[in-house]
Design a protein around this motif. Structure first.
Motif, mmCIF file in Angstrom:
data_model
loop_
_atom_site.group_PDB
_atom_site.id
_atom_site.type_symbol
_atom_site.label_atom_id
_atom_site.label_comp_id
_atom_site.label_asym_id
_atom_site.label_seq_id
_atom_site.Cartn_x
_atom_site.Cartn_y
_atom_site.Cartn_z
ATOM 1 N N MET A 243 0.834 -1.196 0.000
ATOM 2 C CA MET A 243 0.000 0.000 0.000
ATOM 3 C C MET A 243 0.872 1.251 0.000
ATOM 4 O O MET A 243 0.531 2.223 -0.643
ATOM 5 C CB MET A 243 -0.934 -0.022 1.204
ATOM 6 C CG MET A 243 -1.977 -1.144 1.151
ATOM 7 S SD MET A 243 -3.080 -1.058 -0.265
ATOM 8 C CE MET A 243 -4.245 0.139 0.317
ATOM 9 N N THR B 19 -5.005 5.108 -1.126
ATOM 10 C CA THR B 19 -4.955 3.796 -0.467
ATOM 11 C C THR B 19 -5.897 3.824 0.726
ATOM 12 O O THR B 19 -5.859 4.740 1.537
ATOM 13 C CB THR B 19 -3.525 3.440 -0.021
ATOM 14 O OG1 THR B 19 -3.024 4.451 0.840
ATOM 15 C CG2 THR B 19 -2.595 3.292 -1.228
ATOM 16 N N ASP C 242 -7.211 1.529 3.886
ATOM 17 C CA ASP C 242 -7.031 0.380 4.762
ATOM 18 C C ASP C 242 -8.374 0.098 5.428
ATOM 19 O O ASP C 242 -8.817 0.838 6.306
ATOM 20 C CB ASP C 242 -5.957 0.695 5.803
ATOM 21 C CG ASP C 242 -5.680 -0.451 6.756
ATOM 22 O OD1 ASP C 242 -6.509 -1.379 6.871
ATOM 23 O OD2 ASP C 242 -4.624 -0.421 7.407
ATOM 24 N N MET D 201 -6.564 1.848 -4.228
ATOM 25 C CA MET D 201 -6.285 0.504 -3.719
ATOM 26 C C MET D 201 -6.935 0.357 -2.356
ATOM 27 O O MET D 201 -6.762 1.202 -1.486
ATOM 28 C CB MET D 201 -4.792 0.240 -3.629
ATOM 29 C CG MET D 201 -4.144 0.022 -4.955
ATOM 30 S SD MET D 201 -2.616 -0.871 -4.755
ATOM 31 C CE MET D 201 -2.386 -1.452 -6.417
ATOM 32 N N GLU E 18 -7.149 -2.095 0.816
ATOM 33 C CA GLU E 18 -6.572 -3.233 1.528
ATOM 34 C C GLU E 18 -7.641 -3.757 2.477
ATOM 35 O O GLU E 18 -8.068 -3.065 3.399
ATOM 36 C CB GLU E 18 -5.340 -2.809 2.337
ATOM 37 C CG GLU E 18 -4.722 -3.955 3.097
ATOM 38 C CD GLU E 18 -3.502 -3.546 3.895
ATOM 39 O OE1 GLU E 18 -2.943 -4.400 4.585
ATOM 40 O OE2 GLU E 18 -3.099 -2.357 3.834
#
Length: 185
Positions: free
Chosen positions: A1, A11, A13, A91, A93
């Motif tokens: 990440m 990114t 999380d 992205m 995660e």
């Protein structure tokens, strides 16, 4: 990440989003207390994540129940973060990405993979987990083979960091090439 963020990606999380929801969403907090009892509530009203973890990571049914409470709110938060961003690449995660509906937001699924022994050691060393706790967490994640089977990109993280960085750079370059091709269509 971190490598994706360094290249300009947004990114997200999902675990951090879960923590925000557990700490700040009173409706979710109430639903969790109703489902699991006051033993999972701190004096200030927030959820005691350690106590909740002891319950759900040792009982698959309880974990499913928790996910049914938390995942819809987490998904809404993640969608909101994406909508607010101007980043060309996002992205997410999320250890349970493929088990829920978030994967539907993704053009590609990237999976990092390492051996069970490496994963166990990392949880013990980096997160300070007892071996039995770390084993329960790994078991709750579901088989890595299932995730790998659905992946567009698999990055193996057993080796040196430079090996992981090389794999990431190769995958990132392919992603950038695809974006350029899409602009030409």
């Amino acid at each position: 990440m971190r490598m994706a963020a360094d290249r300009g990606a947004l990114t997200i999380d999902a675990d951090k989003v879960v923590h925000e929801v557990l700490n700040g969403d009173s409706a979710v907090q109430e639903a969790i207390v109703e489902a699991f009892g006051s033993r999972v509530r701190l004096a200030d009203g927030r959820i005691d994540r350690a106590a909740l973890g002891n319950v759900v990571f040792n009982d698959a049914q309880e974990l499913v129940q928790l996910e049914q409470i938390v995942h819809p709110r987490v998904s809404l938060q993640i969608i909101s973060l994406i909508q607010q961003s101007a980043a060309k690449v996002v992205m997410i995660e999320a250890i349970k990405l493929l088990e829920g509906s978030l994967w539907k937001l993704c053009q590609e699924i990237w999976v990092t993979n390492c051996s069970y022994e490496c994963q166990l050691q990392r949880l013990q060393v980096c997160r300070g987990m007892e071996k039995t706790v770390a084993e329960a967490r790994i078991k709750a994640q579901g088989p890595a083979e299932d995730k790998i089977a659905r992946a567009d990109v698999v990055i193996t993280t057993d080796g040196l960091m430079r090996d992981t960085e090389r794999q990431f750079s190769d995958a990132w370059s392919r992603l950038q090439d695809q974006q350029i091709e899409a602009l030409g269509d």
